[in-house]
Scaffold this active site. Sequence first.
Site, PDB file in Angstrom:
ATOM      1  N   VAL A 265      -2.673   5.602   1.889  1.00  0.00           N
ATOM      2  CA  VAL A 265      -3.958   5.563   1.181  1.00  0.00           C
ATOM      3  C   VAL A 265      -4.840   4.448   1.735  1.00  0.00           C
ATOM      4  O   VAL A 265      -6.052   4.617   1.878  1.00  0.00           O
ATOM      5  CB  VAL A 265      -3.758   5.431  -0.344  1.00  0.00           C
ATOM      6  CG1 VAL A 265      -5.099   5.388  -1.068  1.00  0.00           C
ATOM      7  CG2 VAL A 265      -2.914   6.582  -0.878  1.00  0.00           C
ATOM      8  N   CYS A 266      -4.227   3.324   2.081  1.00  0.00           N
ATOM      9  CA  CYS A 266      -5.006   2.214   2.640  1.00  0.00           C
ATOM     10  C   CYS A 266      -5.637   2.600   3.980  1.00  0.00           C
ATOM     11  O   CYS A 266      -6.791   2.269   4.250  1.00  0.00           O
ATOM     12  CB  CYS A 266      -4.136   0.973   2.803  1.00  0.00           C
ATOM     13  SG  CYS A 266      -3.521   0.324   1.237  1.00  0.00           S
ATOM     14  N   THR A 267      -4.892   3.298   4.799  1.00  0.00           N
ATOM     15  CA  THR A 267      -5.418   3.761   6.077  1.00  0.00           C
ATOM     16  C   THR A 267      -6.558   4.746   5.847  1.00  0.00           C
ATOM     17  O   THR A 267      -7.629   4.633   6.476  1.00  0.00           O
ATOM     18  CB  THR A 267      -4.296   4.406   6.921  1.00  0.00           C
ATOM     19  OG1 THR A 267      -3.279   3.420   7.147  1.00  0.00           O
ATOM     20  CG2 THR A 267      -4.830   4.911   8.245  1.00  0.00           C
TER      21      THR A 267
END
Length: 159
Positions: free
Chosen positions: A47-49
């Site tokens: 999700v961060c990517t």
Amino acid sequence: MPETGDAAPDFTAPLANGDVDSFTLSERLESEAPIVLAFFPGAFTSVCTTEMCAFQDRLASFNDLDASVYGVSRDSPFTLNEFRDQNDLEFGLISDYNKEIIDDYGVAMDFADLGVYGVAKRSVFVVDADGEVTYAWVSDDPGVEPDYDEVEAAVEDAA
């Protein structure tokens, strides 16, 4: 946690920008405001990517508004530079390795079941030239991304 209308906590931290430089919020506000601070739990996670790549995809819109975008996480500046390289991110990533910014902004969270403590909640703050928070969004669910249209509108209002 700073809310809309509050003064943004100032900080100085390492900036991963292909090299490693120093970043002081109050100094950057003079020439780069409004500034988007996009906190994320950890580099190289799904999700961060996706989130950082979404900010990259919208970077031209933020640049058109004379705004600057910075990601913020507990990762080391060396890890963040590799993360930038692998995802072709053109904006800097701030290393809060000592968890001072996360604490000042009140966005710390734990993944106790994984033995991971004190990472950033996914959150976004927009700070105007006066150092005032003009937009604040914090998620207790690390799987939820910000509303990018809402962030862009907040930047436009702050510009």
